[in-house]
Every structure is written in C-alpha cells, then in structure tokens.
Write an enzyme that holds these catalytic residues in place. Structure first.
Site, PDB file in Angstrom:
ATOM      1  N   GLU A  97       8.759   6.416   0.869  1.00 31.40           N
ATOM      2  CA  GLU A  97       9.039   6.423  -0.309  1.00 31.40           C
ATOM      3  C   GLU A  97       7.516   6.937  -0.694  1.00 31.40           C
ATOM      4  OE1 GLU A  97      13.457   4.178  -1.735  1.00 31.40           O
ATOM      5  OE2 GLU A  97      11.382   3.323  -1.831  1.00 31.40           O
ATOM      6  N   CYS A 110       1.450   5.607  -5.299  1.00 36.80           N
ATOM      7  CA  CYS A 110       1.187   4.316  -3.825  1.00 36.80           C
ATOM      8  C   CYS A 110       1.919   5.325  -3.390  1.00 36.80           C
ATOM      9  CB  CYS A 110       2.294   3.809  -4.548  1.00 36.80           C
ATOM     10  SG  CYS A 110       2.523   2.018  -3.146  1.00 36.80           S
ATOM     11  N   CYS A 117       8.383  -1.853   7.954  1.00 34.25           N
ATOM     12  CA  CYS A 117       6.884  -2.338   8.045  1.00 34.25           C
ATOM     13  C   CYS A 117       7.640  -3.807   9.494  1.00 34.25           C
ATOM     14  CB  CYS A 117       6.365  -2.946   6.476  1.00 34.25           C
ATOM     15  SG  CYS A 117       5.273  -3.839   7.372  1.00 34.25           S
ATOM     16  N   CYS A 121       7.148 -10.559   5.678  1.00 32.91           N
ATOM     17  CA  CYS A 121       7.192 -11.149   4.455  1.00 32.91           C
ATOM     18  C   CYS A 121       8.352 -11.833   3.971  1.00 32.91           C
ATOM     19  CB  CYS A 121       5.641 -10.295   3.230  1.00 32.91           C
ATOM     20  SG  CYS A 121       4.308  -9.834   4.603  1.00 32.91           S
ATOM     21  N   CYS A 124       9.051  -9.308   0.708  1.00 33.22           N
ATOM     22  CA  CYS A 124       8.955  -8.156   0.589  1.00 33.22           C
ATOM     23  C   CYS A 124      10.370  -7.343   1.536  1.00 33.22           C
ATOM     24  CB  CYS A 124       7.778  -8.235   1.405  1.00 33.22           C
ATOM     25  SG  CYS A 124       7.984  -6.049   1.123  1.00 33.22           S
ATOM     26  N   GLY A 172       4.892  -0.234   4.367  1.00 30.38           N
ATOM     27  CA  GLY A 172       3.624  -0.681   5.485  1.00 30.38           C
ATOM     28  C   GLY A 172       2.674  -0.558   5.826  1.00 30.38           C
ATOM     29  N   GLU A 173       2.098  -1.521   6.866  1.00 28.48           N
ATOM     30  CA  GLU A 173       0.801  -2.532   6.299  1.00 28.48           C
ATOM     31  C   GLU A 173       0.066  -1.352   7.398  1.00 28.48           C
ATOM     32  OE1 GLU A 173      -0.789  -4.743   5.745  1.00 28.48           O
ATOM     33  OE2 GLU A 173      -2.010  -3.776   6.626  1.00 28.48           O
ATOM     34  N   SER A 226      -3.110  -8.701   0.039  1.00 29.02           N
ATOM     35  CA  SER A 226      -2.129  -8.834  -0.410  1.00 29.02           C
ATOM     36  C   SER A 226      -2.227 -11.130   0.392  1.00 29.02           C
ATOM     37  CB  SER A 226      -0.979  -9.178   0.742  1.00 29.02           C
ATOM     38  OG  SER A 226      -0.767  -7.508  -0.085  1.00 29.02           O
ATOM     39  N   LEU A 227      -2.598 -11.761  -0.749  1.00 28.48           N
ATOM     40  CA  LEU A 227      -2.745 -13.182  -0.951  1.00 28.48           C
ATOM     41  C   LEU A 227      -2.034 -14.130  -0.908  1.00 28.48           C
ATOM     42  CD1 LEU A 227      -4.840 -14.889   0.485  1.00 28.48           C
ATOM     43  CD2 LEU A 227      -5.273 -15.529  -1.983  1.00 28.48           C
ATOM     44  N   HIS A 228      -1.302 -14.557  -1.906  1.00 30.30           N
ATOM     45  CA  HIS A 228       0.651 -15.445  -1.806  1.00 30.30           C
ATOM     46  C   HIS A 228       0.688 -16.564  -1.919  1.00 30.30           C
ATOM     47  CE1 HIS A 228       1.010 -10.521  -2.993  1.00 30.30           C
ATOM     48  NE2 HIS A 228       1.504 -10.297  -1.631  1.00 30.30           N
ATOM     49  N   ASN A 303       9.434  -9.256  -7.384  1.00 30.39           N
ATOM     50  CA  ASN A 303      11.116  -8.208  -8.124  1.00 30.39           C
ATOM     51  C   ASN A 303      12.226  -8.448  -6.926  1.00 30.39           C
ATOM     52  OD1 ASN A 303       9.366  -6.547 -10.071  1.00 30.39           O
ATOM     53  ND2 ASN A 303       8.493  -5.885  -8.548  1.00 30.39           N
ATOM     54  N   CYS A 346       6.801  -3.019  -7.185  1.00 28.65           N
ATOM     55  CA  CYS A 346       5.768  -4.153  -5.581  1.00 28.65           C
ATOM     56  C   CYS A 346       7.166  -4.322  -4.924  1.00 28.65           C
ATOM     57  CB  CYS A 346       5.437  -4.782  -5.950  1.00 28.65           C
ATOM     58  SG  CYS A 346       3.625  -3.551  -6.635  1.00 28.65           S
TER      59      CYS A 346
HETATM   60  N1  SAH Z   1       1.658  -4.319   4.076  1.00 31.40           N
HETATM   61  C1  SAH Z   1       0.502  -3.989   2.606  1.00 31.40           C
HETATM   62  C2  SAH Z   1       0.730  -3.169   1.535  1.00 31.40           C
HETATM   63  C3  SAH Z   1       1.861  -2.871   0.968  1.00 31.40           C
HETATM   64  S1  SAH Z   1       1.439  -3.460  -0.700  1.00 31.40           S
HETATM   65  C4  SAH Z   1       0.347  -5.074   2.130  1.00 31.40           C
HETATM   66  O1  SAH Z   1       1.066  -5.700   2.317  1.00 31.40           O
HETATM   67  O2  SAH Z   1      -0.847  -5.056   1.908  1.00 31.40           O
HETATM   68  C5  SAH Z   1       2.732  -3.698  -2.201  1.00 31.40           C
HETATM   69  C6  SAH Z   1       2.182  -5.223  -2.766  1.00 31.40           C
HETATM   70  O3  SAH Z   1       3.960  -5.652  -3.058  1.00 31.40           O
HETATM   71  C7  SAH Z   1       1.788  -6.428  -1.808  1.00 31.40           C
HETATM   72  O4  SAH Z   1       1.400  -7.286  -2.213  1.00 31.40           O
HETATM   73  C8  SAH Z   1       3.055  -7.272  -1.163  1.00 31.40           C
HETATM   74  O5  SAH Z   1       2.230  -8.465  -1.126  1.00 31.40           O
HETATM   75  C9  SAH Z   1       4.180  -6.747  -2.728  1.00 31.40           C
HETATM   76  N2  SAH Z   1       4.771  -7.603  -2.481  1.00 31.40           N
HETATM   77  C10 SAH Z   1       6.073  -7.067  -1.688  1.00 31.40           C
HETATM   78  N3  SAH Z   1       7.104  -7.186  -2.089  1.00 31.40           N
HETATM   79  C11 SAH Z   1       7.238  -7.839  -3.416  1.00 31.40           C
HETATM   80  C12 SAH Z   1       8.260  -8.297  -4.407  1.00 31.40           C
HETATM   81  N4  SAH Z   1       9.499  -8.412  -4.171  1.00 31.40           N
HETATM   82  N5  SAH Z   1       7.770  -8.448  -6.440  1.00 31.40           N
HETATM   83  C13 SAH Z   1       6.705  -8.045  -5.780  1.00 31.40           C
HETATM   84  N6  SAH Z   1       5.553  -7.674  -4.983  1.00 31.40           N
HETATM   85  C14 SAH Z   1       6.409  -7.334  -3.634  1.00 31.40           C
HETATM   86 FE1  SF4 Z   2       4.741  -5.441   5.096  1.00 36.44          FE
HETATM   87 FE2  SF4 Z   2       3.152  -5.517   3.480  1.00 36.44          FE
HETATM   88 FE3  SF4 Z   2       5.768  -5.951   3.089  1.00 36.44          FE
HETATM   89 FE4  SF4 Z   2       4.569  -7.555   3.905  1.00 36.44          FE
HETATM   90  S1  SF4 Z   2       4.037  -7.471   2.181  1.00 36.44           S
HETATM   91  S2  SF4 Z   2       6.223  -7.050   4.794  1.00 36.44           S
HETATM   92  S3  SF4 Z   2       3.273  -6.042   5.548  1.00 36.44           S
HETATM   93  S4  SF4 Z   2       4.853  -4.056   3.519  1.00 36.44           S
END
Ligand code: SAH
Ligand code: SF4
Length: 380
Positions: A97, A110, A117, A121, A124, A172-173, A226-228, A303, A346
């Site tokens: 997508e 985007c 992936c 995480c 995600c 994906g990463e 993506s710190l979180h 989300n 996201c």
């Molecule tokens: N794999 C890379 C690129 C994906 S970016 C990465 O993780 O950075 C997508 C962004 O959305 C990342 O910051 C991810 O952590 C965030 N994300 C993933 N799941 C989410 C969700 N359910 N709600 C909001 N943000 C989310």
């Molecule tokens: Fe992959 Fe990024 Fe989602 Fe983590 S947040 S599963 S690295 S796409």
C-alpha cells in the site's frame, strides 16, 4: 500493465548505468539513456510512441524490446479527509500500500519498502503480516509513478507541486531493504526526472543502528526514528528490535547522524499508548534521553486495528506530554490522524490480500481444519 512481463524488459527502476546497458544490448548509443530518462521520469510517459524526440523507427524498436512499467493497481480509495490510498499488486501476486496525505496544496507520499515487515512491533498492523519480502527499486519508484499518474502531475512540476514530499513510513523497515531503497530514492531525487530534494524526503526507521550512519552518508535524507518508549525494558517488549539495538546505541547513532543540525532536526515518532508510555515522567525522561540530538517530536495518537490490545492515550494525557516537551524547547505536535476511514493511517497498513487470506484461514478454523503455525502475534 505490470513492472515486467515475460518477453519485454522493464525500464522502470533501472539507474542510468543500467539503462545504458539495456540500450547497448540492442545496439543503441548511451545518449539515448538521457532521452529515455527524461520521458520516463520527467514526462511520466509509458508509451514509446509518445516520446516525440525519438524517431518513429526507434520508438518501434524500443517497444519491441522494452516496456516502461508500472505496478498493477488493485484498488484506489480516497478518504473523507481527501487522503488517498493505493493497493498495488506486483508480478508475483504480492501487494503493498501507498498513501498520500494532502496538506494545503502540497502533501506527503508515504511509500512502502517491503511487503509486510519482519519486525513485530506490537502496536503495528503491518507487523502481523505473514508474507514478507523486500520491494525492488522498481516497485518503490513505481509507487511514486502511480501516485503522480493518479493526480495527473506530469510533467514533473518545476515549482509548486501537490506531491511535494516523500516519507518512507509505509509498510516495512526501509533499512532492512537498504540497497533497493537507496536506488529508488536516488532515482526520485535525480534532478532531470522526478526531482524531489533530499530535504523533502524523510526515512523512518525502527532503529537499525548500523544502517543509520550509512543512510546519512549516502543519501542525506531527513531521519525519523520510531522511538515509542523511553526505557529498554518497555521498548524490548513493544519493539523487539530494541533487544538488538538498545536505546543507548540508537541515540548515539542519532547524535552522529551526518547532516542533522538545529535547522534539520531528527524527528522522534512517539505513538501515544494509554497507560503504557504516556505519563509526565515518561515525557521528562524523553527530554533527558535526546540530550545532544537536534530533535523534534511527532506525537502520534495510536490508531487501533482489529484485535489489538492497546488504546490511544486520553487527549489530556497527550496534551500534557506535548507541553512538557514544548517547555523543554522542543516542537512536539500531536498529529491529527488522516485516512482512518480507509485504514490508511500510521500503522494500519496491511495488504488486503493478506486480510482476505486471514478470513479464509479463520473460516477453515471454524470448520475445524488446522492451519500451520506462524510466528507473528496479533491476528484477530
Ligand atoms: N518500519 C518503519 C517505517 C514505518 S513508519 C518504522 O517503524 O519507523 C510507520 C510509523 O507508524 C512508525 O513510527 C510506527 O511506529 C508508527 N505506527 C505503527 N503502528 C501504529 C499505530 N497502530 N498507530 C499509530 N502509529 C503507528
Ligand atoms: Fe515494521 Fe515499522 Fe511496523 Fe515495526 S512499526 S512492525 S518496524 S513497519
């Protein structure tokens, strides 16, 4: 039309050297590569007969041997808030997508870098997808081409443009598919074609430390992390890559990222998870953690997707969190989610084919038929 077919070679995604080699193989001179580049990436033309600076006999010869190529389009959806999502299909039947988020006459596209992936995480949706493979450079550039086709934004505008920015924040990463991402971005940045400047491109990573430096040196694009989580203890759980590259190493790689300075800050993405990472003390710890990094924050309201256990933080908690970061001198907007109605926000991306497969599996399970084990969590 797909990226390649059995008889003809696809030109999309080739760099200039490869394009010259293809032309050489059919007895054509290197300067033709420059002409083709212009038609493919500046004009957006896919039909050789429209390449008017090339004489008819050569147009025909090119069409005999090559196609320009586009990913197949399974579905295009436009959200109530005008963001748009394309579900693309590739030659092997896999899908990915791409999302466009318009913003006052401009906007960010985007791009996905992988089908699914390999990382898992916990918050995600993409991380629950079982099928995973890298996207080729052609498939990554192809996403840009499909988006430009969809908005009719050809030839590549010199000034104002709707598709103004690129974020590698789809499925994906990107740093696990670095060679193809690099090649695709170099094509996208090329000044004689699509011509999007590195200052308008942001690569988001979950923290593949050894590749961060390389990315800065080769591409010099903006970096988002993506710190979180602010402790290894929590990050190990919600982002398992942290066990390999813990916070201290990740932050050090950020401090050393070439090209970052106060005018070009590193973005730290922080998904707001209710009761998990959203307390005032988490915010204060975050300030301490990024000391020495030219930083800004993006607070992303979580989300939800079917089956996930987390909830989004309360509005007040997000506001307090943001204020603590602001008081310490950092920009920390709370992002307004876009495209939730078409599952384009996201972390909501996941191939629809995968969703359909899941419902088939579910139906089989309900009929008492066993399916094979898979390692990912989070299926609903
Ligand atoms: N794999 C890379 C690129 C994906 S970016 C990465 O993780 O950075 C997508 C962004 O959305 C990342 O910051 C991810 O952590 C965030 N994300 C993933 N799941 C989410 C969700 N359910 N709600 C909001 N943000 C989310
Ligand atoms: Fe992959 Fe990024 Fe989602 Fe983590 S947040 S599963 S690295 S796409």
């Amino acid at each position: 039309m797909n990226i390649s077919n059995t008889h003809k070679r696809a030109l999309l995604g080739l760099d200039r050297t490869q394009l010259k080699a293809e032309l050489d193989a059919i007895g054509e001179k290197p300067f033709r590569a420059k002409q083709l580049w212009h038609w493919i990436y500046y004009q957006g033309v896919t039909d050789f007969s429209l390449m008017t600076t090339i004489a008819r006999p050569l147009q025909e010869k090119l069409a005999e041997h090559f196609i320009v190529g586009r990913p197949g389009l399974s579905r295009e959806q436009t959200s109530k808030d005008t963001s748009r999502k394309w579900l693309l299909n590739f030659d092997d039947g896999n899908e990915a997508e791409t999302v466009f988020i318009p913003d006052d006459g401009r906007g960010a596209l985007c791009l996905s870098s992988q089908v699914g992936c390999t990382l898992t995480c916990q918050f995600c949706h993409t991380g629950t997808q079982r099928l995973v493979r890298n996207l080729s450079a052609a498939e990554i550039v192809g996403q840009m081409m499909v988006a430009r086709d969809s908005y009719g934004e050809w030839p590549s505008p010199r000034g104002e443009r709707l598709l103004s920015n690129i974020v590698l924040m789809g499925m994906g990463e990107p740093l696990f598919n670095y060679d193809n991402v690099k090649k695709a971005l170099q094509i996208i940045m090329d000044g004689e074609g699509i011509s999007i400047s590195k200052r308008r491109i942001t690569l988001s990573t979950s923290g593949v430390v050894p590749m961060i430096r390389q990315c800065g040196a080769d591409l010099g694009v903006n970096l988002a992390i993506s710190l979180h989580a602010v402790s290894d203890e929590l990050r190990d759980v919600i982002m398992p890559i942290n066990k390999k590259y813990p916070l201290k190493e990740l932050l050090q790689a950020c401090r050393e990222y070439p090209g970052s300075n106060n005018a070009r800050r590193i973005t730290f993405e922080y998904v707001m998870l209710k009761g998990i990472n959203d307390s005032p003390s988490d915010a204060r710890e975050l300030v301490r953690l990024v000391k020495g990094v030219p930083a800004k924050f993006n607070l992303i309201p979580f989300n939800k997707w079917p089956g996930v256990e987390f909830d989004c933080s309360e509005a007040l908690a997000m506001k307090r969190f943001s204020e603590i970061l602001n008081d310490a001198g950092y920009s920390a907007p709370i992002r307004v989610p876009r495209g939730r109605d078409i599952l384009a926000a996201c972390g909501q991306l996941k191939s629809d084919s995968e969703r359909e497969k899941l419902s088939r599996l579910k139906a089989r399970r309900e009929q008492g038929i066993e399916d094979d084990h898979h390692p990912n969590q989070g299926y609903s």
